[in-house]
Design a protein around this motif. Structure first.
Motif, short mmCIF file in Angstrom:
data_model
loop_
_atom_site.label_atom_id
_atom_site.label_comp_id
_atom_site.label_asym_id
_atom_site.label_seq_id
_atom_site.Cartn_x
_atom_site.Cartn_y
_atom_site.Cartn_z
N CYS A 93 0.93 -1.12 0.09
CA CYS A 93 0.17 0.03 -0.03
C CYS A 93 0.95 1.13 0.03
N LYS A 94 2.14 1.11 0.12
CA LYS A 94 3.19 2.20 -0.01
C LYS A 94 3.08 2.82 1.43
N GLY A 95 2.35 2.68 2.40
CA GLY A 95 2.22 3.44 3.54
C GLY A 95 3.58 3.02 4.45
N TYR A 96 3.49 4.09 5.68
CA TYR A 96 4.58 3.93 6.48
C TYR A 96 4.15 3.61 7.74
N ASN A 97 2.86 3.28 8.05
CA ASN A 97 2.16 2.74 9.37
C ASN A 97 2.58 1.29 9.60
N THR A 98 3.59 0.92 9.92
CA THR A 98 4.34 -0.26 9.72
C THR A 98 5.19 -0.43 11.28
N TRP A 99 5.34 -1.90 11.40
CA TRP A 99 6.24 -2.11 12.67
C TRP A 99 6.88 -3.37 12.48
N LEU A 100 8.02 -3.59 13.30
CA LEU A 100 8.73 -4.82 12.99
C LEU A 100 8.07 -5.83 13.92
N ALA A 101 7.51 -7.05 13.27
CA ALA A 101 6.90 -8.08 13.99
C ALA A 101 7.73 -8.99 14.45
N VAL A 102 8.83 -9.55 13.74
CA VAL A 102 9.87 -10.56 14.06
C VAL A 102 11.06 -10.00 13.32
N GLY A 103 12.55 -10.53 13.92
CA GLY A 103 13.30 -10.22 13.46
C GLY A 103 14.71 -9.50 14.18
N ASN A 104 14.24 -8.93 15.41
CA ASN A 104 15.22 -8.28 16.39
C ASN A 104 15.60 -9.27 17.46
#
Length: 114
Positions: A93-104
């Motif tokens: 959707c090209k949005g920036y309302n995102t967060w890291l779910a896994v990988g840290n």
């Protein structure tokens, strides 16, 4: 180098588990390391090689590292995508309302006791 601190913490955790389970030697430890955790695998391995010589419990043990792929979740379109490939911007959707779910993460996945 925070990798040494991680190894010291892992070793303390292993001692605690060994005491609880009456284990005298550990054969191997499997760590899960997130792709975007900031942990440098070669540094972590070097620190393990250095520190295990100082601890009788783990002196003959092997460190196994498994990578966890970083995945980001988009709140706008409710989809996940590979973090490293696309960064913070959702490829759908090209949005920036995102967060890291896994990988840290940095997890002890498995301990092989002798």
């Amino acid at each position: 180098m925070h990798e040494l601190g991680i190894i010291v913490h892992v070793a303390k955790t292993l001692k605690h588990v060994a005491l609880q389970e009456n284990v005298s030697k550990i054969g191997s430890v499997t760590l899960e390391i997130g792709e975007v955790s900031g942990i440098v695998e070669s540094y972590l391995t070097d620190c393990w090689e250095y520190y295990r010589k100082k601890d009788e419990l783990i002196e003959d043990s092997k460190l196994i590292i498994e990578k966890i792929e970083a995945v980001t979740y988009c709140d706008d379109c409710e989809k996940t995508y590979p973090t490293v490939q696309y960064g913070r911007q959702c490829p759908y959707c090209k949005g920036y309302n995102t967060w890291l779910a896994v990988g840290n993460e940095c997890n002890i996945k498995e301990i092989e006791a002798c």
